[in-house]
Design a protein around this motif. Structure first.
Motif, PDB file in Angstrom:
ATOM      1  N   GLN A 280      98.875 -33.717-142.411  1.00 46.58           N
ATOM      2  CA  GLN A 280      99.677 -34.570-143.301  1.00 46.58           C
ATOM      3  C   GLN A 280     100.551 -35.525-142.489  1.00 46.58           C
ATOM      4  N   CYS A 281     101.150 -35.020-141.418  1.00 47.83           N
ATOM      5  CA  CYS A 281     101.984 -35.857-140.552  1.00 47.83           C
ATOM      6  C   CYS A 281     101.157 -36.958-139.907  1.00 47.83           C
ATOM      7  N   SER A 282      99.980 -36.613-139.470  1.00 49.22           N
ATOM      8  CA  SER A 282      99.101 -37.596-138.844  1.00 49.22           C
ATOM      9  C   SER A 282      98.771 -38.722-139.816  1.00 49.22           C
TER      10      SER A 282
ATOM     11  N   ASP B 127     112.440 -39.496-130.325  1.00 48.91           N
ATOM     12  CA  ASP B 127     111.424 -39.254-129.296  1.00 48.91           C
ATOM     13  C   ASP B 127     110.074 -39.730-129.818  1.00 48.91           C
ATOM     14  N   GLY B 128     109.655 -40.897-129.381  1.00 45.29           N
ATOM     15  CA  GLY B 128     108.399 -41.495-129.839  1.00 45.29           C
ATOM     16  C   GLY B 128     107.160 -40.793-129.330  1.00 45.29           C
ATOM     17  N   ARG B 129     107.341 -39.817-128.439  1.00 40.72           N
ATOM     18  CA  ARG B 129     106.190 -39.104-127.877  1.00 40.72           C
ATOM     19  C   ARG B 129     105.889 -37.790-128.602  1.00 40.72           C
TER      20      ARG B 129
ATOM     21  N   LYS C 227     112.111 -38.288-142.508  1.00 39.42           N
ATOM     22  CA  LYS C 227     112.250 -37.263-141.465  1.00 39.42           C
ATOM     23  C   LYS C 227     111.360 -37.583-140.267  1.00 39.42           C
ATOM     24  N   ILE C 228     110.143 -38.024-140.552  1.00 39.14           N
ATOM     25  CA  ILE C 228     109.214 -38.399-139.479  1.00 39.14           C
ATOM     26  C   ILE C 228     109.772 -39.579-138.692  1.00 39.14           C
TER      27      ILE C 228
ATOM     28  N   GLN D 257     104.570 -31.292-133.610  1.00 35.35           N
ATOM     29  CA  GLN D 257     106.030 -31.284-133.496  1.00 35.35           C
ATOM     30  C   GLN D 257     106.669 -32.005-134.675  1.00 35.35           C
ATOM     31  N   LEU D 258     106.079 -33.123-135.079  1.00 29.84           N
ATOM     32  CA  LEU D 258     106.590 -33.844-136.257  1.00 29.84           C
ATOM     33  C   LEU D 258     106.463 -32.999-137.519  1.00 29.84           C
ATOM     34  N   ALA D 259     105.365 -32.277-137.621  1.00 27.87           N
ATOM     35  CA  ALA D 259     105.141 -31.429-138.790  1.00 27.87           C
ATOM     36  C   ALA D 259     106.232 -30.386-138.925  1.00 27.87           C
ATOM     37  N   GLU D 260     106.652 -29.812-137.813  1.00 29.18           N
ATOM     38  CA  GLU D 260     107.723 -28.813-137.839  1.00 29.18           C
ATOM     39  C   GLU D 260     109.034 -29.428-138.317  1.00 29.18           C
TER      40      GLU D 260
END
Length: 155
Positions: A36-38, A18-20, A10-11, A25-28
């Motif tokens: 965790q996303c980081s 969108d690489g930015r 998903k990430i 936003q990735l977490a959502e």
């Protein structure tokens, strides 16, 4: 091959769009916390699953109006000759992509140029005179039906 789970997919899919995106936003998107996303993003970068980030430039807006594919047949099929050709490809900025092939041609090059004169210059003044090259055949793109760098990720 690196192990990725559905959250990683998903990430990765979101970053392809969108690489930015921020970690929040990735977490959502992934249904995880930002921390965790980081951590996941950093691991994917360290393991080279994420090879890098870049701006996707619109070539036509910058005056690059000709896309061509150039088929190359080498003069001889020796390691030294192949190395000479690879060196040539590496130093010519007009070549965006280069592939070693099976079949009739030894290599396929993709170039994006400003005009037909530029294509003529690269074929006649760079490729044809090179000692490693025996035959050059170019095809000019009339219409681009699809262009993507996205991998077909399935979570």
């Amino acid at each position: 091959m690196t192990s990725v789970d559905p959250s990683d997919l998903k990430i990765l899919a979101a970053l392809q769009d969108d690489g930015r995106l921020t970690n929040q936003q990735l977490a959502e998107v992934a249904g995880l916390s930002a921390s965790q996303c980081s951590r996941r993003r950093m691991r994917l970068e360290e393991e080279k699953v994420i090879a890098g980030y870049h701006a996707d430039l619109a070539g036509e807006a910058l005056g690059f109006n000709v896309i061509a594919f150039i088929h190359i047949t080498l003069a001889t099929h020796s390691p030294d000759n192949a190395k000479r050709f690879r060196t040539l490809v590496g130093r010519v900025d007009d070549i965006q992509e280069a592939y070693s092939l099976t079949g009739d041609a030894d290599y396929l090059l993709k170039v994006m140029l400003r005009d037909l004169k530029s294509l003529s210059d690269i074929v006649n003044n760079v490729l044809m005179p090179h000692q490693s090259v025996a035959h050059v055949r170019s095809s000019i793109v009339l219409d681009r039906l699809k262009e993507t760098q996205k991998l077909p990720l399935q979570p």
